[in-house]
Design an enzyme around this catalytic site. Structure first.
Site, PDB file in Angstrom:
ATOM      1  CB  CYS A 144      45.983  32.089  46.277  1.00  0.00           C
ATOM      2  SG  CYS A 144      44.914  30.916  45.431  1.00  0.00           S
TER       3      CYS A 144
ATOM      4  NE  ARG B 125      46.261  38.148  45.662  1.00  0.00           N
ATOM      5  CZ  ARG B 125      46.607  38.649  44.479  1.00  0.00           C
ATOM      6  NH1 ARG B 125      46.884  39.934  44.379  1.00  0.00           N
ATOM      7  NH2 ARG B 125      46.683  37.886  43.416  1.00  0.00           N
TER       8      ARG B 125
ATOM      9  CD1 TRP C  41      38.870  32.217  47.077  1.00  0.00           C
ATOM     10  CD2 TRP C  41      38.958  31.134  45.126  1.00  0.00           C
ATOM     11  NE1 TRP C  41      37.635  32.300  46.506  1.00  0.00           N
ATOM     12  CE2 TRP C  41      37.652  31.641  45.303  1.00  0.00           C
ATOM     13  CE3 TRP C  41      39.240  30.411  43.969  1.00  0.00           C
ATOM     14  CZ2 TRP C  41      36.640  31.463  44.361  1.00  0.00           C
ATOM     15  CZ3 TRP C  41      38.233  30.213  43.035  1.00  0.00           C
ATOM     16  CH2 TRP C  41      36.953  30.744  43.240  1.00  0.00           C
TER      17      TRP C  41
ATOM     18  CG  ASN D  50      48.729  32.407  43.571  1.00  0.00           C
ATOM     19  OD1 ASN D  50      48.457  31.668  44.511  1.00  0.00           O
ATOM     20  ND2 ASN D  50      49.048  33.682  43.748  1.00  0.00           N
ATOM     21  N   GLY D  51      47.197  29.757  40.274  1.00  0.00           N
ATOM     22  CA  GLY D  51      46.884  29.379  38.909  1.00  0.00           C
ATOM     23  C   GLY D  51      46.242  28.010  38.846  1.00  0.00           C
TER      24      GLY D  51
ATOM     25  CD  GLU E  53      29.413  47.989  40.878  1.00  0.00           C
ATOM     26  OE1 GLU E  53      30.280  48.059  41.774  1.00  0.00           O
ATOM     27  OE2 GLU E  53      29.377  47.071  40.046  1.00  0.00           O
TER      28      GLU E  53
ATOM     29  CE  LYS F 145      30.797  46.412  44.900  1.00  0.00           C
ATOM     30  NZ  LYS F 145      30.912  46.392  43.486  1.00  0.00           N
TER      31      LYS F 145
ATOM     32  CD  GLU G 139      31.007  42.321  44.744  1.00  0.00           C
ATOM     33  OE1 GLU G 139      31.896  41.918  43.981  1.00  0.00           O
ATOM     34  OE2 GLU G 139      30.883  43.528  45.057  1.00  0.00           O
TER      35      GLU G 139
ATOM     36  CG  HIS H 274       8.179  43.413  29.949  1.00  0.00           C
ATOM     37  ND1 HIS H 274       7.301  43.158  28.911  1.00  0.00           N
ATOM     38  CD2 HIS H 274       8.349  44.769  29.968  1.00  0.00           C
ATOM     39  CE1 HIS H 274       6.974  44.285  28.320  1.00  0.00           C
ATOM     40  NE2 HIS H 274       7.589  45.295  28.943  1.00  0.00           N
TER      41      HIS H 274
ATOM     42  CE  LYS I  53      40.042  45.018  44.791  1.00  0.00           C
ATOM     43  NZ  LYS I  53      38.796  45.798  44.821  1.00  0.00           N
TER      44      LYS I  53
END
Length: 616
Positions: free
Chosen positions: A2, A27, A74, A100-101, A489, A493, A496, A512, A611
């Site tokens: 956050c 973030r 968050w 935060n945490g 990747e 993207k 996301e 397969h 982020k």
């Protein structure tokens, strides 16, 4: 994960706090709030949703005061509600905290405090922490003041299990804000007649370019004209006032509609900056003094482990292919979140690289500490010279990519792969690469920025392809060898920022199982430059076409074989196999970006994402 901003000075606090929160929007968050000290009392304003919601509330119900703290949350504990938003108050209502945490033993502490008569209004671990600190503050017999507030915090944190970046203030101590950190970043900004706290220096760079990056177990107190830093364990704590390398302009969008697009277009420069001063034509090798290892020590390395999360893990996978190809050193890639929990054999001549854009990723930092605990040399690849990974590693390489604001990593990926290529060149020259081969690799590296510019000129073409397929419900990304990580990747993207289900696979795995997903409604993006497996990739494309699956091919410009079998084609300049992931990443980023824009998604602030993931 956050955002935290604290301010004490001579100006109204709320405008500074809101400006800082807006700079931290990237973030990721789901609610926001502020608290100020006004007329000997603490007042708060909190709202779920965007900062604009909080700003509207403050317009209708203003807050005065020149001392304040603020937060974007968050959610980890408790739902997304106004009550669970920060700042939180203690039982007396005179102490406010942003955190935060994760407080892991919050349930035990909450039960204990409830038995003592404390009443909680929300479900967060942070509110429990506020009550715990307030309890210790009220129990102390010393006079009201900074020393009493710091001692209360110190006593409370001795009973806490977990991680935290904290700022708090008390109505009885209007001339101070206290901060502390363990496992979650916190920066102290040094101003003139004003001082700041922030979880990220980008929040305060418009007001000061001088910062102290607090260490784990630091406790800091800021006033208008002074600050003090001590240790949670007691006594002074050493610190350094650092000049911030970037300005407020560097963290603005400029003329671009989104940070992500701006950062995609910055890659010719950031790739060059990753190489700047690190290539020696005289010795035909890379010069990476930050590793802190002699050629003899590097030659003794029998095995390399590269660890990271998300995009950094995909860059690490590219590094695995590149280092093994150029240096012939066995490489394994481990998700940082798994590394410390595995019974992984770790011979003494193993070298560990920890890759993290922020240098604060909780899992990557834990992996670094685990590697050091096992007696291994652990090196960092990160973008923040003052980050915890940078401070705690035995050496490493800085990316010099500048601030990356978009939640979806772009320029950090190509910078990380570039740096891993430099490492491969260095190790290869120590072992077996001839001078001519080293010079050829340098020539190819130095040509990369112009090749990236050539791809960026196809932006309109890629935008048209994105709009054509934007309504797809799912997408499949295929690649082989060096470009299998690029496929992963590209899929990351896409999901996301567009929220389209996307999956990445090795092309040869098509038969397969995953071929069952092919339908006319599921486009397949095949990364197939002219390399040793081009014909194999074309064979896989034919299998998709036989089932009426649309094909978007990314391949070497002028490759008529690939163009004949693709519905849409994006060309990249010719390059060696080992550098192709850097070039193929660019159209994949643009494809995801333009798809998300076509769907009306919030590109820079995708839902549920943050982020920098600073909690486990």
């Amino acid at each position: 994960m956050c955002g935290i901003v604290g301010y004490i000075g001579k100006n109204p606090a709320v405008p500074v706090l809101l400006d800082g929160l807006r700079r931290l929007e990237y973030r990721g968050y789901d609610s926001a709030g502020v608290a100020t000290i006004t007329d000997g009392a603490i007042e708060t304003r909190k709202r779920t949703g965007r900062i604009a919601n909080l700003a509207a509330l403050l317009k209708d119900s203003p807050l005065a005061g020149e001392t304040g703290i603020s937060h974007t949350r968050w959610a980890t504990h408790g739902g997304v509600t106004d009550e669970n938003a920060h700042p939180h108050l203690d039982e007396s209502g005179r102490l406010a905290i942003c955190h935060n945490g994760v407080i892991e033993n919050y349930a035990t502490l909450r039960d204990q405090l409830t038995r003592e008569g404390h009443i909680f209004t929300g479900q967060t671990d942070t509110e429990v922490l506020a009550h715990l600190i307030g309890k210790h503050y009220d129990a102390l017999k010393t006079p009201h003041g900074k020393a009493r507030l710091v001692e209360a915090l110190r006593e409370a944190l001795r009973g806490v299990v977990g991680t935290y970046g904290i700022v708090l203030m008390h109505a009885d101590v209007p001339d101070a804000i206290v901060g502390a950190r363990r496992g979650s970043p916190l920066v102290l900004g040094v101003g003139k007649g004003e001082n700041f706290f922030a979880s990220d220096v980008s929040a305060i760079v418009a007001h000061t370019r001088e910062a102290v990056y607090l260490k784990d177990f630091d406790i800091a107190v800021i006033g208008r004209d002074e600050f003090e830093i001590s240790s949670l364990l007691g006594g002074a704590s050493g610190f350094e006032v650092t000049k911030v390398e970037f300005s407020a302009e560097d963290v603005s969008k400029g003329d671009y509609p989104h940070y992500m697009l701006k950062e995609i277009f910055e890659q010719p420069e950031t790739i060059r900056d990753a190489m700047r001063g690190r290539l020696s034509r005289e010795e035909a090798t890379a010069k990476l003094g930050g590793l802190g290892m002699t050629p003899g020590e590097l030659r003794d390395i029998d095995r390399i482990i590269i660890t990271g999360c998300g995009t950094a893990a995909h860059a690490a996978m590219c590094g695995e292919y590149i280092i093994e190809a150029l240096a012939h050193v066995p490489v394994e890639v481990e998700f940082a979140s798994e590394f410390r929990y595995r019974q992984l054999p770790l011979p003494k001549n193993t070298l560990v690289f920890c890759v993290s854009q922020s240098g604060e990723t909780a899992d990557t930092l834990a992996a670094l500490r685990e590697a050091k605990r096992k007696g291994l040399r652990a090196l960092g690849i990160c973008n923040n010279v003052a980050s915890t990974v940078a401070r705690e590693s035995d050496g490493g390489v800085y990316m010099h990519a500048g601030p990356e604001i978009g939640v979806a990593a772009t320029k950090s990926f190509t910078s990380q792969v570039t740096i891993l290529t430099l490492i491969a060149l260095l190790l290869g020259r120590i072992r077996h690469l001839r001078t001519t081969e080293g010079l050829q690799i340098i020539n190819e590296l130095e040509a990369l920025p112009d090749k990236v510019r050539a791809i960026l000129k196809q932006d309109d073409h890629i935008k048209a392809i994105a709009q054509k397929y934007a309504k797809a419900t799912a997408m499949m990304f295929l690649g082989r060898q060096f470009n299998y990580p690029a496929a992963l990747e590209g899929a990351l993207k896409m999901k996301e920022i567009s929220y389209i289900h996307a999956s990445g696979h090795p092309s040869a795995e098509l038969k397969h199982g995953i071929i069952a997903l092919i339908t006319p409604e599921v486009p397949t993006i095949v990364i197939a430059p002219e390399d040793s497996v081009l014909e194999k990739n074309i064979s896989n494309i034919e299998e998709v076409r036989a089932r009426k699956g649309p094909i978007i091919a990314i391949g070497t410009e002028g490759c008529t074989k690939l163009q004949r079998v693709a519905d849409d084609f994006i060309g990249i300049p010719h390059c060696p196999d080992y550098l192709s992931p850097i070039l193929t990443a660019i159209p994949l980023q643009l494809l995801a970006y333009h798809t998300a824009v076509a769907l009306g998604c919030d590109v820079d602030k995708p839902r549920n994402l943050a982020k920098s993931v600073t909690v486990e």
